[in-house]
Design a protein around this motif. Structure first.
Motif, PDB file in Angstrom:
ATOM      1  N   TYR A 140       9.181   6.827  51.856  1.00 24.73           N
ATOM      2  CA  TYR A 140       9.743   5.494  51.588  1.00 24.73           C
ATOM      3  C   TYR A 140      11.174   5.418  52.128  1.00 24.73           C
ATOM      4  N   LEU A 141      11.506   4.285  52.720  1.00 26.01           N
ATOM      5  CA  LEU A 141      12.829   4.138  53.328  1.00 26.01           C
ATOM      6  C   LEU A 141      13.197   2.661  53.396  1.00 26.01           C
ATOM      7  N   GLN A 142      13.917   2.198  52.399  1.00 31.12           N
ATOM      8  CA  GLN A 142      14.354   0.801  52.341  1.00 31.12           C
ATOM      9  C   GLN A 142      15.622   0.793  51.506  1.00 31.12           C
ATOM     10  N   ASN A 164      11.709  -4.527  57.668  1.00 31.67           N
ATOM     11  CA  ASN A 164      12.427  -3.288  57.995  1.00 31.67           C
ATOM     12  C   ASN A 164      11.467  -2.237  58.539  1.00 31.67           C
ATOM     13  N   THR A 165      10.297  -2.168  57.933  1.00 31.24           N
ATOM     14  CA  THR A 165       9.284  -1.213  58.399  1.00 31.24           C
ATOM     15  C   THR A 165       8.932  -1.463  59.860  1.00 31.24           C
ATOM     16  N   GLY A 166       8.683  -2.723  60.190  1.00 33.21           N
ATOM     17  CA  GLY A 166       8.290  -3.060  61.562  1.00 33.21           C
ATOM     18  C   GLY A 166       9.333  -2.616  62.569  1.00 33.21           C
ATOM     19  N   HIS A 167      10.590  -2.917  62.279  1.00 34.36           N
ATOM     20  CA  HIS A 167      11.643  -2.550  63.224  1.00 34.36           C
ATOM     21  C   HIS A 167      11.879  -1.043  63.257  1.00 34.36           C
ATOM     22  N   ASP A 186       9.319  11.103  63.815  1.00 39.19           N
ATOM     23  CA  ASP A 186       8.856  11.802  62.606  1.00 39.19           C
ATOM     24  C   ASP A 186       9.116  10.969  61.351  1.00 39.19           C
ATOM     25  N   ILE A 187      10.271  10.310  61.330  1.00 42.99           N
ATOM     26  CA  ILE A 187      10.620   9.448  60.185  1.00 42.99           C
ATOM     27  C   ILE A 187       9.617   8.295  60.105  1.00 42.99           C
ATOM     28  N   ALA A 188       9.328   7.717  61.280  1.00 38.33           N
ATOM     29  CA  ALA A 188       8.412   6.574  61.343  1.00 38.33           C
ATOM     30  C   ALA A 188       7.006   6.973  60.904  1.00 38.33           C
ATOM     31  N   VAL A 189       6.552   8.129  61.360  1.00 35.91           N
ATOM     32  CA  VAL A 189       5.199   8.592  61.023  1.00 35.91           C
ATOM     33  C   VAL A 189       5.082   8.824  59.514  1.00 35.91           C
ATOM     34  N   LYS A 190       6.087   9.473  58.964  1.00 39.64           N
ATOM     35  CA  LYS A 190       6.092   9.759  57.526  1.00 39.64           C
ATOM     36  C   LYS A 190       6.068   8.450  56.726  1.00 39.64           C
ATOM     37  N   HIS A 191       6.829   7.481  57.219  1.00 44.60           N
ATOM     38  CA  HIS A 191       6.902   6.189  56.544  1.00 44.60           C
ATOM     39  C   HIS A 191       5.570   5.433  56.666  1.00 44.60           C
ATOM     40  N   ALA A 192       5.007   5.432  57.854  1.00 45.78           N
ATOM     41  CA  ALA A 192       3.749   4.694  58.073  1.00 45.78           C
ATOM     42  C   ALA A 192       2.597   5.349  57.303  1.00 45.78           C
ATOM     43  N   ASP A 193       2.645   6.658  57.158  1.00 43.68           N
ATOM     44  CA  ASP A 193       1.606   7.341  56.382  1.00 43.68           C
ATOM     45  C   ASP A 193       1.628   6.897  54.927  1.00 43.68           C
ATOM     46  N   LEU A 195       2.740   3.980  53.946  1.00 41.86           N
ATOM     47  CA  LEU A 195       2.267   2.597  53.990  1.00 41.86           C
ATOM     48  C   LEU A 195       0.734   2.560  53.971  1.00 41.86           C
ATOM     49  N   TYR A 196       0.142   3.470  54.712  1.00 46.29           N
ATOM     50  CA  TYR A 196      -1.328   3.526  54.802  1.00 46.29           C
ATOM     51  C   TYR A 196      -1.947   3.801  53.423  1.00 46.29           C
ATOM     52  N   THR A 197      -1.343   4.712  52.679  1.00 42.41           N
ATOM     53  CA  THR A 197      -1.926   5.052  51.371  1.00 42.41           C
ATOM     54  C   THR A 197      -1.812   3.886  50.396  1.00 42.41           C
ATOM     55  N   ILE A 198      -0.792   3.069  50.567  1.00 38.75           N
ATOM     56  CA  ILE A 198      -0.576   1.960  49.622  1.00 38.75           C
ATOM     57  C   ILE A 198      -1.331   0.699  50.025  1.00 38.75           C
TER      58      ILE A 198
END
Ligand SMILES: [Zn+2]
Length: 674
Positions: A140-142, A164-167, A186-193, A195-198
């Motif tokens: 998570y990163l916001q 924020n996620t998109g950018h 790596d930050i983006a992948v961790k964040h998108a992963d 997002l996928y679970t939620i």
């Protein structure tokens, strides 16, 4: 996970030995794309308009914006530092401020791709390290929620987490493509992963949460970057969810308009009208175009075709600007902000035309250009870039407009009464709502990546400007060429082949829709290829080093009128020369002239003049206007014969207005037949 990504990446690299994977959008492997991106950095501006703009971008726009966002004027880096535990304090700025910072990082990377200045990369990497520290263990990163105890993550969509996620995803993909590094990715992948679970499980609670829709584009780029199809799957889920649930407030939507405002009343595949917030809509459509590029789903592209026609054919200003109203209603009577209202309803003084919306209009067209391979999309990119995009920033690159009206009259609106001063009579050095400046600056920084595309066996010229192209065709063969031109001030373009394969290939020249009587010569000879406005003129032949293509587009001054259904411009005209829309501004009129008193004789003799010393070098248009002398009193009055005074004046490009202090201005002028 990291190692899995690395395996997928290396597999992709082997299978795509020839494809260009470092483009602004990486559509190298997209099965439903006709024109593919060139790598960033393969086209370098060398002279003329875009070389000048890029220089201002590199020397002023990007560094100056960096000083705002990493200092205490903006709050973006401070927010990340506080979230990372490197600084004390509280979150400041809008909920979407993280996204503004990601856009600036993206702009920095485009500049780096073209000038190779390692200091830029070092600085960006320093900030990425801070962002990495700010990211929570689960991805998570916001900062807007992390730093505020009273807001839970994914509690309410109005906190703009998806924006924020998109950018974040887009910026990280660009950073990876240009630098080859994985620290941001790596930050983006961790964040998108996370997002996928939620968001992948279908739940009513999160079903309408996918706002605003910037994350769709980001997810598709992440899929293209890593090869992991779950990101594409999630992007598609965010499209499919919209319009599926009843439009009424629930716990995740309170505090922000619903329905057409956020494009959730009508499922995208059934939509035939662009509605609601213009920036959200166009990010959404561009993201959906990316999904289509991968899936080829007919219902999706049919809807996007209808929406593109609706935006550009019924809701767009002559400057390419979109989003007519600050506040208003959709045709379904949903309340909307900063967005589309009825077709042909085009107010001038109150036109909102958020810089982001204009930029996104050109971006949506770029994504559609790839899919359809038709130059009408490049026309919109060009129209926006030269007019309603560049109007958003001062010539020196440090002051910004958020709204871009087509007429400015002072003392008629209390601009400061509007929230965040997004409407302003002059450009501001900092906007509290800072979405537009980095969006525009990243666009100016990347125009060279839009200038060419690669067709199945050839190269397409989408935008003109002095440049050097050094790239590979899709079969892996080298192509090097130079383009010499003073476009858009002059219509002559000279393209010289420096290196190419021996086998025949196609050169596709975009012929803008406004062109009349263009000619194409190869090595001084007519080769029977017609320059039809609004199409690509395709020259397919065996090329050799030293071959010269000469395209000549006559730059006539034209008077443009609107469709009779646009009440706001009836019996008025705008002046256009090539892709440039002109305006008249108070510094070019006798003192105390009111802009509403300016009329244009229908048979006015207008002359163009290039003035190298004036406002950084541009072409002005000289001619006479008529000033109405009789007094205007009362709201309505009996018509009398007007009294006129003729004055000689100068029209300047719309994008350059308000660079000589506060002024009144209009693009549209009533005409007088004498
Ligand atoms: Zn904006």
């Amino acid at each position: 996970m990291k190692s899995m990504t690395a395996i997928i990446c290396s597999t992709l690299i082997i299978s795509l030995a020839f494809a260009q994977q470092h483009g602004i959008i990486n559509n190298s492997e997209s099965p439903h794309v006709k024109l593919k991106s060139i790598n960033m950095g393969d086209c370098i501006w060398t002279e003329g308009f875009w070389a000048d703009k890029f220089k201002v971008c590199e020397e002023s726009m990007v560094p100056y914006m960096g000083s705002l966002l990493t200092g205490d004027t903006g709050h973006a880096l401070n927010n990340f530092k506080i979230a990372a535990g490197l600084k004390e304090g509280e979150h400041k700025g809008m909920h979407w401020h993280d996204g503004d910072f990601y856009k600036w990082l993206e702009a920095s990377m485009y500049v780096y791709a073209q000038n190779g200045d390692e200091k830029i990369l070092e600085e960006v990497d320093e900030y990425i390290a801070i962002i990495a520290k700010a990211q929570e263990e689960d991805g998570y990163l916001q900062t807007q929620t992390q730093l505020r105890d009273h807001i839970d993550r994914y509690e309410n969509r109005r906190y703009h987490e998806m924006y924020n996620t998109g950018h974040l995803l887009t910026s990280a993909c660009i950073h990876h493509r240009i630098s080859g590094q994985t620290n941001f990715l790596d930050i983006a992948v961790k964040h998108a992963d996370l997002l996928y679970t939620i968001f992948m499980p279908e739940t009513k609670h999160y079903g309408r949460f996918g706002f605003n829709q910037t994350q769709i584009m980001g997810l598709v780029e992440l899929y293209r970057t890593t090869g992991d199809s779950k990101y594409l799957e999630l992007a598609e889920r965010f499209i499919n969810n919209r319009g599926k649930y009843r439009v009424e407030h629930n716990e995740t939507t309170q505090g922000y308009p619903i329905g057409d405002m956020v494009q959730e009343r009508t499922p995208l595949r059934q939509a035939d009208e662009a509605v609601g917030h213009a920036v959200l809509a166009l990010y959404y459509y561009a993201g959906a175009a990316d999904v289509y590029a991968e899936t080829g789903e007919k219902a999706l592209i049919d809807a996007l075709d209808r929406l593109w026609e609706n935006v550009t054919g019924k809701k767009m200003y002559v400057t390419g600007a979109v989003g007519q109203a600050h506040y208003g209603a959709s045709t379904n009577r949903d309340m909307i902000q900063e967005g589309f209202i009825d077709a042909y309803m085009m107010p001038n003084i109150t036109a909102y035309n958020e810089t982001c919306a204009n930029v996104c209009n050109s971006m949506f067209s770029f994504h559609m250009l790839g899919i359809h391979g038709e130059s009408k999309y490049a026309d919109i990119m060009e129209l926006v870039l030269y007019n309603s995009a560049l109007s958003g920033i001062s010539l020196e690159g440090k002051d910004y407009f958020y709204a871009n009206p087509l007429r400015m009259i002072h003392d008629t609106r209390d601009y400061h009464a509007h929230a965040n001063v997004t409407e302003s009579p002059e450009r501001e050095p900092y906007l509290n709502c800072f979405c537009c400046p980095p969006n525009l600056v990243r666009t100016i920084a990347k125009v060279s990546g839009w200038a060419y595309s690669l067709s199945k066996n050839g190269v397409a010229v989408n935008l003109y400007g002095g440049n050097r192209l050094d790239t590979k065709l899709l079969d892996g063969s080298m192509i090097r060429l130079t383009q010499e031109t003073q476009y858009p001030w002059k219509g002559a373009v000279k393209i010289t082949i420096k290196e190419s394969k021996k086998a025949p290939f196609a050169m596709m020249l975009g012929i803008p829709g406004w062109v009349k009587g263009a000619t194409i010569l190869v090595n001084g000879k007519d080769v029977g290829v017609e320059a039809i406005p609004g199409t690509f003129a395709t020259i397919e032949r065996q090329w050799k080093k030293g071959d010269i293509v000469a395209l000549d587009m006559p730059m006539n001054i034209t008077l443009v009128e609107g469709h009779p259904r646009i009440e706001e411009v009836r019996n008025q005209v705008a002046i256009k020369r090539g892709p440039i829309v002109y305006c008249i501004e108070s510094p070019d009129l006798p003192e105390n002239t009111e802009i509403l008193d300016v009329y244009l004789p229908a048979r006015a003799k207008l002359d163009a003049q290039y003035r190298p010393e004036f406002m950084g070098g541009l072409t002005t248009i000289g001619g006479n206007v008529l000033l109405r002398k009789d007094k205007k009193e009362g709201m309505y009055r009996m018509m009398t014969k007007p009294e006129w005074k003729t004055v000689k004046t100068t029209f300047v490009p719309y994008y350059a207005w308000c660079n000589r202090g506060q002024s009144e201005m209009t693009v549209w002028m009533p005409i007088v037949w004498q």
